[in-house]
Motif scaffolding. Sequence first.
Motif, PDB file in Angstrom:
ATOM      1  N   LEU A  66      68.043  27.892  59.608  1.00 45.13           N
ATOM      2  CA  LEU A  66      67.536  28.071  61.034  1.00 45.13           C
ATOM      3  C   LEU A  66      65.982  28.547  60.794  1.00 45.13           C
ATOM      4  O   LEU A  66      65.008  28.068  61.661  1.00 45.13           O
ATOM      5  CB  LEU A  66      68.226  29.537  61.492  1.00 45.13           C
ATOM      6  N   TRP A  67      65.623  29.131  59.770  1.00 45.86           N
ATOM      7  CA  TRP A  67      64.206  29.477  59.576  1.00 45.86           C
ATOM      8  C   TRP A  67      63.213  28.028  59.500  1.00 45.86           C
ATOM      9  O   TRP A  67      62.226  28.031  59.938  1.00 45.86           O
ATOM     10  CB  TRP A  67      64.146  30.069  58.210  1.00 45.86           C
ATOM     11  N   VAL A  68      63.812  27.107  58.545  1.00 43.86           N
ATOM     12  CA  VAL A  68      63.393  25.701  58.364  1.00 43.86           C
ATOM     13  C   VAL A  68      63.157  25.153  59.754  1.00 43.86           C
ATOM     14  O   VAL A  68      62.009  24.541  60.057  1.00 43.86           O
ATOM     15  CB  VAL A  68      63.910  24.858  57.208  1.00 43.86           C
ATOM     16  N   ALA A  69      64.183  25.146  60.546  1.00 44.51           N
ATOM     17  CA  ALA A  69      64.307  24.494  61.859  1.00 44.51           C
ATOM     18  C   ALA A  69      63.287  25.211  62.820  1.00 44.51           C
ATOM     19  O   ALA A  69      62.534  24.571  63.565  1.00 44.51           O
ATOM     20  CB  ALA A  69      65.472  24.660  62.628  1.00 44.51           C
ATOM     21  N   THR A  74      60.508  32.502  64.297  1.00 46.26           N
ATOM     22  CA  THR A  74      59.974  32.095  62.771  1.00 46.26           C
ATOM     23  C   THR A  74      60.253  33.397  62.073  1.00 46.26           C
ATOM     24  O   THR A  74      60.524  33.512  60.998  1.00 46.26           O
ATOM     25  CB  THR A  74      58.693  31.583  62.875  1.00 46.26           C
ATOM     26  N   ALA A  75      59.578  34.554  62.679  1.00 45.24           N
ATOM     27  CA  ALA A  75      59.794  35.845  62.036  1.00 45.24           C
ATOM     28  C   ALA A  75      61.295  36.185  61.752  1.00 45.24           C
ATOM     29  O   ALA A  75      61.495  36.880  60.920  1.00 45.24           O
ATOM     30  CB  ALA A  75      59.044  36.911  62.720  1.00 45.24           C
ATOM     31  N   PHE A 108      63.321  37.075  58.097  1.00 48.96           N
ATOM     32  CA  PHE A 108      64.050  38.211  57.859  1.00 48.96           C
ATOM     33  C   PHE A 108      65.366  38.102  57.536  1.00 48.96           C
ATOM     34  O   PHE A 108      65.573  38.886  56.732  1.00 48.96           O
ATOM     35  CB  PHE A 108      63.780  39.233  58.722  1.00 48.96           C
ATOM     36  N   SER A 109      66.156  37.484  58.543  1.00 49.93           N
ATOM     37  CA  SER A 109      67.326  37.354  58.308  1.00 49.93           C
ATOM     38  C   SER A 109      67.870  36.513  57.172  1.00 49.93           C
ATOM     39  O   SER A 109      68.683  36.820  56.456  1.00 49.93           O
ATOM     40  CB  SER A 109      68.124  36.389  59.494  1.00 49.93           C
ATOM     41  N   GLY A 110      67.043  35.408  56.712  1.00 43.58           N
ATOM     42  CA  GLY A 110      67.307  34.758  55.412  1.00 43.58           C
ATOM     43  C   GLY A 110      67.153  35.570  54.252  1.00 43.58           C
ATOM     44  O   GLY A 110      67.897  35.418  53.337  1.00 43.58           O
ATOM     45  N   GLY A 163      75.500  36.812  63.405  1.00 41.68           N
ATOM     46  CA  GLY A 163      75.565  36.911  64.753  1.00 41.68           C
ATOM     47  C   GLY A 163      74.372  37.592  65.534  1.00 41.68           C
ATOM     48  O   GLY A 163      73.983  37.316  66.658  1.00 41.68           O
ATOM     49  N   PHE A 164      74.193  38.612  64.650  1.00 40.12           N
ATOM     50  CA  PHE A 164      72.991  39.475  65.219  1.00 40.12           C
ATOM     51  C   PHE A 164      71.774  38.464  65.401  1.00 40.12           C
ATOM     52  O   PHE A 164      70.803  38.611  66.368  1.00 40.12           O
ATOM     53  CB  PHE A 164      72.635  40.680  64.283  1.00 40.12           C
ATOM     54  N   THR A 165      71.421  37.849  64.507  1.00 38.71           N
ATOM     55  CA  THR A 165      70.254  36.701  64.304  1.00 38.71           C
ATOM     56  C   THR A 165      70.262  35.656  65.482  1.00 38.71           C
ATOM     57  O   THR A 165      69.248  35.485  66.135  1.00 38.71           O
ATOM     58  CB  THR A 165      70.494  35.836  62.915  1.00 38.71           C
TER      59      THR A 165
END
Length: 495
Positions: A34-37, A69-70, A74-76, A101-103
């Motif tokens: 998801l971060w890369v996307a 992006t942020a 943080f999630s990763g 799920g929070f992300t």
Amino acid sequence: MAGNEQATGVGQLPNPQADESRAAATLTRLAWALWVASLGVLAAHVWTGETWSVAGALRVDGLTVVMWTAVTFFSGVVHSYSRRYMAGSRTIDRFFSRVFGFTLAVMVLVAADSLALFAAAWLLMGLAMADLVGTAEEWPQAQAAASVARRYFLAGSALVALALAALWWQTGATTVSGVAASISAPASLVVLLAAGALLLAAMVQSALLPFHRWLLSSMTAPTPASALMHAGFVNAGGVLLVRFAPVVTVDAAFMLAVVLVGAASALGGKLLKTVQTDVKSTLGCSTVGQMGFMIMQAGLGFFGAAITHLVLHGFYKAYRFLASGSQVAREVPSKSKRTGGMSAADAVVVAATGLAAGGLFAVLTGEGLHGETGLLLAGLVALTALHAAREFVAHASLPTPLRYGAVPLATLVAVAIYAAAYGAISGLLAGLPAVGDPAELTAVHGVVAAAFLAAYVAVETGAYRRSERLYVALLNASRPASETLLTSTEEYNEY
């Protein structure tokens, strides 16, 4: 203990590569994907300048790509950290599903254009975080902390729902963009009611005074959950004000109220921090103060600065929580690295650094060069730089050239980086309605700034310590809910 046939011992730390939960490994990879996307979407937005939308439901704009992006970064980090932290726990799958799920809930929130979808994402985000606070099912205190947090989050969700319902009633619009296009000055009573509800919801979410108790009661949460909470969850208060900037900026008096609310929490959080005795509570009170600064910036109309603040604060606070274990050290009390006070040379260097930092920020960003409220924003930067420089210059163990040369230089470099980040994020937010119109500077702003500075100096010089009543009041104000306190080591001793 009598009848205990097995000796107490400490086993080898679980290896996340052996018998690891498939959910943990899979969701960690998905979080980084998801971060890369999100980086790809950010690059496409910067390259094309386009905004993408699904009519009546979603809208991907500058705020969306910044927050995506942020938040996914943080999630990763939290997912990766938790693979070792939660290894061997029987609740590991539930923990990872809640974090992921929070992300997703936050990603939907910052992209939601539908009022109903926005309210639903806000609610789900709060419920997921409350579950994370209560991860330790065997601790009654953790479940109590989750219950406290859930009550606050449900109240915040009710305020958001009230505000959105009032805006729909007033404008007939069912989307955030539709509301923004329909709001105009002078503000009606219904719009002011909605603005007040949005501000209260932001205060609850960001744990501003007097709604900070849920945050200080959540210390039973696993450390990675605390990192996600302080780096991401509390920031949603600022996102709420930015997303509904046309509503909160429609009345100048209301914007001044936002400044006052932020200033009170900025100072209050700093005071509460001074009476804490453990690392996580100190970080929690620091978050209260930092969120106050963020709300102040929004109240001045510098929404780009508010988003920049929450992103940089997220990086800082995520690191501090994930590294909180390393902050515990054994040290002889007499071996303090701090001097008894600053010398005249120290004071000159610190003051010069603060003034230079404020001036550098003003020159690099153009804020405050023409006598508008940008002066106050540059003043906040100067105050922050002054505080940072004071922390290092006052360390007698540092060589004099480092204290008087390298510290000011490093501070100015940090301010230059902050100014660059502020410029970049402000550019991404430029297309949002009402985010590029700072509040007009008034005499009242001057009075607030003077009072804030006087109180800040009183805190920094320790003058407030002369009042025993204030000390007791701070202790009481920073006390978590009694049912969430772990009062005996037996309550969390797994052996």
